[in-house]
Scaffold this motif. Structure first.
Motif, mmCIF file in Angstrom:
data_model
loop_
_atom_site.group_PDB
_atom_site.id
_atom_site.type_symbol
_atom_site.label_atom_id
_atom_site.label_comp_id
_atom_site.label_asym_id
_atom_site.label_seq_id
_atom_site.Cartn_x
_atom_site.Cartn_y
_atom_site.Cartn_z
ATOM 1 N N LEU A 270 46.185 40.672 69.661
ATOM 2 C CA LEU A 270 44.800 40.397 69.299
ATOM 3 C C LEU A 270 44.444 41.240 68.080
ATOM 4 C CD1 LEU A 270 42.844 40.295 72.661
ATOM 5 C CD2 LEU A 270 44.117 38.507 71.516
ATOM 6 N N VAL A 271 43.900 40.609 67.068
ATOM 7 C CA VAL A 271 43.487 41.371 65.889
ATOM 8 C C VAL A 271 42.094 40.947 65.461
ATOM 9 C CG1 VAL A 271 45.799 41.783 64.977
ATOM 10 C CG2 VAL A 271 44.589 39.733 64.320
ATOM 11 N N GLU A 272 41.450 41.847 64.750
ATOM 12 C CA GLU A 272 40.094 41.561 64.304
ATOM 13 C C GLU A 272 40.129 41.082 62.855
ATOM 14 O OE1 GLU A 272 37.569 44.984 64.366
ATOM 15 O OE2 GLU A 272 35.867 43.907 63.527
ATOM 16 N N ILE A 273 39.433 39.983 62.602
ATOM 17 C CA ILE A 273 39.284 39.490 61.229
ATOM 18 C C ILE A 273 37.858 39.800 60.808
ATOM 19 C CG2 ILE A 273 39.424 37.477 59.702
ATOM 20 C CD1 ILE A 273 41.952 37.723 61.151
ATOM 21 N N GLN A 274 37.711 40.387 59.643
ATOM 22 C CA GLN A 274 36.375 40.659 59.142
ATOM 23 C C GLN A 274 36.143 39.863 57.872
ATOM 24 O OE1 GLN A 274 36.496 44.943 58.684
ATOM 25 N NE2 GLN A 274 35.174 45.137 60.474
ATOM 26 N N ALA A 275 34.925 39.443 57.691
ATOM 27 C CA ALA A 275 34.590 38.761 56.440
ATOM 28 C C ALA A 275 33.235 39.232 55.967
ATOM 29 C CB ALA A 275 34.574 37.253 56.646
ATOM 30 N N LEU A 276 33.080 39.232 54.659
ATOM 31 C CA LEU A 276 31.797 39.586 54.075
ATOM 32 C C LEU A 276 31.482 38.574 52.986
ATOM 33 C CD1 LEU A 276 29.589 41.784 54.118
ATOM 34 C CD2 LEU A 276 30.829 42.907 52.279
ATOM 35 N N THR A 277 30.309 37.988 53.083
ATOM 36 C CA THR A 277 29.884 37.082 52.016
ATOM 37 C C THR A 277 28.703 37.738 51.322
ATOM 38 O OG1 THR A 277 28.355 35.941 53.472
ATOM 39 C CG2 THR A 277 30.553 35.017 53.306
ATOM 40 N N ASN A 278 28.647 37.544 50.027
ATOM 41 C CA ASN A 278 27.613 38.225 49.264
ATOM 42 C C ASN A 278 27.323 37.390 48.027
ATOM 43 O OD1 ASN A 278 25.876 40.263 48.815
ATOM 44 N ND2 ASN A 278 27.377 41.651 47.893
ATOM 45 N N LEU A 279 26.034 37.261 47.695
ATOM 46 C CA LEU A 279 25.658 36.468 46.537
ATOM 47 C C LEU A 279 26.360 37.007 45.285
ATOM 48 C CD1 LEU A 279 23.700 34.113 46.008
ATOM 49 C CD2 LEU A 279 22.044 35.820 45.212
ATOM 50 N N THR A 280 27.014 36.110 44.551
ATOM 51 C CA THR A 280 27.701 36.537 43.337
ATOM 52 C C THR A 280 26.679 37.043 42.329
ATOM 53 O OG1 THR A 280 29.287 34.784 43.732
ATOM 54 C CG2 THR A 280 29.336 35.792 41.560
ATOM 55 N N SER A 281 26.901 38.242 41.841
ATOM 56 C CA SER A 281 25.878 38.782 40.950
ATOM 57 C C SER A 281 26.177 38.465 39.497
ATOM 58 C CB SER A 281 25.751 40.283 41.144
ATOM 59 O OG SER A 281 27.018 40.863 40.991
ATOM 60 N N PHE A 282 27.433 38.191 39.210
ATOM 61 C CA PHE A 282 27.758 37.964 37.815
ATOM 62 C C PHE A 282 28.993 37.070 37.738
ATOM 63 C CE2 PHE A 282 30.218 39.193 34.044
ATOM 64 C CZ PHE A 282 29.286 38.896 33.067
ATOM 65 N N GLY A 283 28.956 36.055 36.906
ATOM 66 C CA GLY A 283 30.130 35.228 36.657
ATOM 67 C C GLY A 283 30.533 34.371 37.837
ATOM 68 N N LEU A 284 31.852 34.123 37.925
ATOM 69 C CA LEU A 284 32.362 33.224 38.959
ATOM 70 C C LEU A 284 32.433 33.921 40.302
ATOM 71 C CD1 LEU A 284 35.302 31.609 36.986
ATOM 72 C CD2 LEU A 284 33.157 30.509 37.666
ATOM 73 N N PRO A 285 32.193 33.182 41.400
ATOM 74 C CA PRO A 285 32.338 33.799 42.721
ATOM 75 C C PRO A 285 33.785 34.227 42.952
ATOM 76 C CG PRO A 285 31.579 31.513 42.890
ATOM 77 C CD PRO A 285 31.820 31.775 41.456
ATOM 78 N N ARG A 286 33.947 35.358 43.614
ATOM 79 C CA ARG A 286 35.290 35.876 43.848
ATOM 80 C C ARG A 286 35.698 35.727 45.296
ATOM 81 N NH1 ARG A 286 36.751 40.806 40.721
ATOM 82 N NH2 ARG A 286 36.871 41.727 42.772
ATOM 83 N N ARG A 287 36.985 35.533 45.507
ATOM 84 C CA ARG A 287 37.550 35.462 46.861
ATOM 85 C C ARG A 287 38.619 36.536 46.964
ATOM 86 N NH1 ARG A 287 33.679 32.632 47.178
ATOM 87 N NH2 ARG A 287 33.561 30.370 47.128
ATOM 88 N N THR A 288 38.545 37.347 47.998
ATOM 89 C CA THR A 288 39.547 38.399 48.171
ATOM 90 C C THR A 288 40.096 38.330 49.588
ATOM 91 O OG1 THR A 288 38.124 39.727 46.766
ATOM 92 C CG2 THR A 288 39.961 40.857 47.803
ATOM 93 N N ALA A 289 41.402 38.295 49.717
ATOM 94 C CA ALA A 289 42.011 38.239 51.053
ATOM 95 C C ALA A 289 42.965 39.395 51.212
ATOM 96 C CB ALA A 289 42.763 36.932 51.232
ATOM 97 N N SER A 290 42.799 40.192 52.270
ATOM 98 C CA SER A 290 43.880 41.134 52.553
ATOM 99 C C SER A 290 44.303 40.963 53.998
ATOM 100 C CB SER A 290 43.492 42.567 52.220
ATOM 101 O OG SER A 290 42.396 42.957 52.957
ATOM 102 N N GLY A 291 45.584 40.702 54.163
ATOM 103 C CA GLY A 291 46.139 40.472 55.493
ATOM 104 C C GLY A 291 46.195 39.012 55.879
ATOM 105 N N VAL A 292 45.340 38.192 55.271
ATOM 106 C CA VAL A 292 45.459 36.742 55.499
ATOM 107 C C VAL A 292 45.863 36.092 54.177
ATOM 108 C CG1 VAL A 292 43.880 36.462 57.438
ATOM 109 C CG2 VAL A 292 42.970 36.433 55.132
ATOM 110 N N ASP A 293 46.459 34.910 54.305
ATOM 111 C CA ASP A 293 46.960 34.223 53.131
ATOM 112 C C ASP A 293 45.805 33.772 52.237
ATOM 113 O OD1 ASP A 293 49.231 32.966 51.767
ATOM 114 O OD2 ASP A 293 48.126 31.145 52.229
ATOM 115 N N PHE A 294 45.921 34.069 50.940
ATOM 116 C CA PHE A 294 44.839 33.757 50.010
ATOM 117 C C PHE A 294 44.554 32.253 49.957
ATOM 118 C CE2 PHE A 294 43.296 32.962 45.612
ATOM 119 C CZ PHE A 294 42.111 33.682 45.708
ATOM 120 N N ASN A 295 45.607 31.447 49.960
ATOM 121 C CA ASN A 295 45.394 30.003 49.887
ATOM 122 C C ASN A 295 44.717 29.446 51.133
ATOM 123 O OD1 ASN A 295 46.400 29.619 47.282
ATOM 124 N ND2 ASN A 295 48.495 29.755 48.073
#
Ligand code: TYD
Ligand code: MG
Length: 431
Positions: A270-295
């Motif tokens: 059992l593992v915990e997945i955390q996510a955070l969404t936040n209004l993009t403040s500048f430019g293109l929205p960014r996606r960051t994945a650590s531990g899960v596959d980016f695609n």
């Protein structure tokens, strides 16, 4: 590029001069002569213990803890079974002694040899007749008669073949370590995998204390096993209840956090997945994945936008697996989706809930393998509900103490999984 055709494979060809083919039905299965190692997590990965005369390769990135693990194993085998020789081609006796003090290992019957010449090494172990040999690392040893450089493919292969031959003729098991870089490119473990009997990889993120010992080849057992260790100040400690450890810092009904039941080989975790969404403040929205596959993160995000109607187009999204684990299987999708939805709507996930499921492009939840094991692990850790894809919801016998909630779409899963999703639509201005 160097060619590797000169390896002395001839030494293996005739096992006995008269060796006629045998009918399969007449072949008698002999019980392999195994001895258990003093570390239960290590035994689990080896399939119950170390087989006499076997050659076991432990690969991993430099600094991950291979030498530490093997020094611990060597010292406890020395105490229980007699002489062990630990050969280091990389460190001096002084350095090994310092490490052993840190680990608090006893040195009785543990013989150290700082040597890189394999002829000398073979002579020494022949004389000592130990119960176990450790060669750290295979890239550091060389055969003087071969005129290629130490660490080259030819040298590494030839040295391994010689050690294999010695292990088989003496019945003494040998551990060898091999460094791999992130892409596995250097002359090392990859070229040896087909020669040795067992291949283990020692992995982990440098910033995390957890290490996984993973079996990728085992001539004497299953390759499905993993062992979990934690690197502490005094060496590696076995983690016998990894799910509990990975969840230990979880705060009940936290926003943007979901618990998933993954399978590492045959072992549910059992593992915990955390996510955070936040209004993009500048430019293109960014996606960051650590531990899960980016695609997979991109896929899940796209499905959440298009099929569930979450407007994520102007949001930065960060997804993270706690504990520094890397998860390769798609069964984690639903957890990622739920964590993102939870953060975006600012609504907590049901704290008693574990989720599993692969997300398909049309927003459907797809079946996962071995649901029974995943659900059992969730029940064992005291979770009360498990959100599962309808397609694989049949578990027999039905699990005790945990309710299975079959769902067929991601939209439905989010409705069920978020605590106050039904009654109070907090943050619904986002939708
Ligand atoms: P090491 O076993 O030398 O790695 P490898 O042989 O795979 O290159 O491990 C080195 C790292 O482990 C180093 O960064 C220090 C850390 N370490 C501890 O945290 N605790 C310990 O007790 C020991 C011996 C090492
Ligand atoms: Mg080392």
């Amino acid at each position: 590029m160097e060619k590797t055709v000169t390896a002395p494979i001839t030494s293996f060809q005739s096992i006995s001069p008269v060796n006629p083919p045998q009918e399969l039905s007449q072949v008698v299965l002999e019980e392999e002569d195994r001895f258990p190692l003093p570390l239960a997590e290590f035994n689990r990965v080896l399939g119950g213990g170390l087989v006499s005369g076997s050659l076991v390769l432990i690969g991993g990135e430099p600094g991950i803890g291979k030498s530490t693990l093997l020094l611990q194993v060597a010292s406890s085998v020395a105490q229980t079974r007699g002489k062990v020789v630990y050969i280091s081609g990389e460190e001096t006796l002084h350095q090994i002694k310092l490490r052993s003090e840190r680990l608090g290992v006893k040195g009785d019957r543990l013989y150290l040899l700082a040597e890189t010449d394999l002829e000398v090494i073979l002579n020494q172990i022949e004389q000592l007749q130990p119960s176990l040999v450790v060669v750290d690392s295979i890239q550091a040893v060389h055969l003087p008669e071969s005129d290629t450089a130490p660490g080259s493919i030819t040298q590494v292969r030839e040295c391994t073949l010689r050690l294999m031959h010695w292990a088989k003729s003496s019945g003494v098991p040998i551990f060898i370590t091999g460094h791999v870089t992130k892409d596995g490119a250097i002359a090392g473990p990859r070229v040896l995998e087909h020669i040795v009997d067992v291949v283990l990889y020692f992995e982990g993120e440098p910033f995390s204390a957890y290490r996984l010992l993973r079996c990728v080849k085992n001539r004497f057992g299953s390759t499905n096993e993993i062992g979990v260790f934690e690197m502490r100040g005094q060496g590696l400690i076995e983690v016998d209840n990894p799910s509990q450890v990975f969840l230990s810092q979880r705060r009940g009904e936290a926003v943007g956090s979901a618990v998933v039941s993954i399978l590492e080989g045959s072992r549910p975790l059992l593992v915990e997945i955390q996510a955070l969404t936040n209004l993009t403040s500048f430019g293109l929205p960014r996606r960051t994945a650590s531990g899960v596959d980016f695609n997979r993160l991109l896929l899940v995000t796209a499905v959440l936008s298009k099929r569930v109607g979450l407007k994520l187009g102007n949001q930065d999204i960060i997804a993270n697996v706690t504990g520094g684990l890397k998860i390769g299987e798609p069964a984690v999708d639903l957890g990622v989706a739920l964590a993102i939805a939870s953060s975006f709507r600012n609504v907590g996930v049901d704290p008693q809930l574990v989720v599993v499921g692969e997300v398909g492009l049309s927003g459907e939840l797809r079946a996962v393998s071995h649901l029974d094991r995943r659900v059992d692990e969730a029940a064992r850790l005291g979770f009360k509900r498990c959100l599962v894809p309808e397609a694989s919801a049949r578990v027999s016998p039905p699990p005790k103490d945990i309710e299975l909630i079959p769902v067929s779409t991601l939209r439905e899963a989010i409705r069920v999984g978020l605590v106050r999703g039904k009654s109070k639509r907090e943050g619904s201005a986002n939708e």
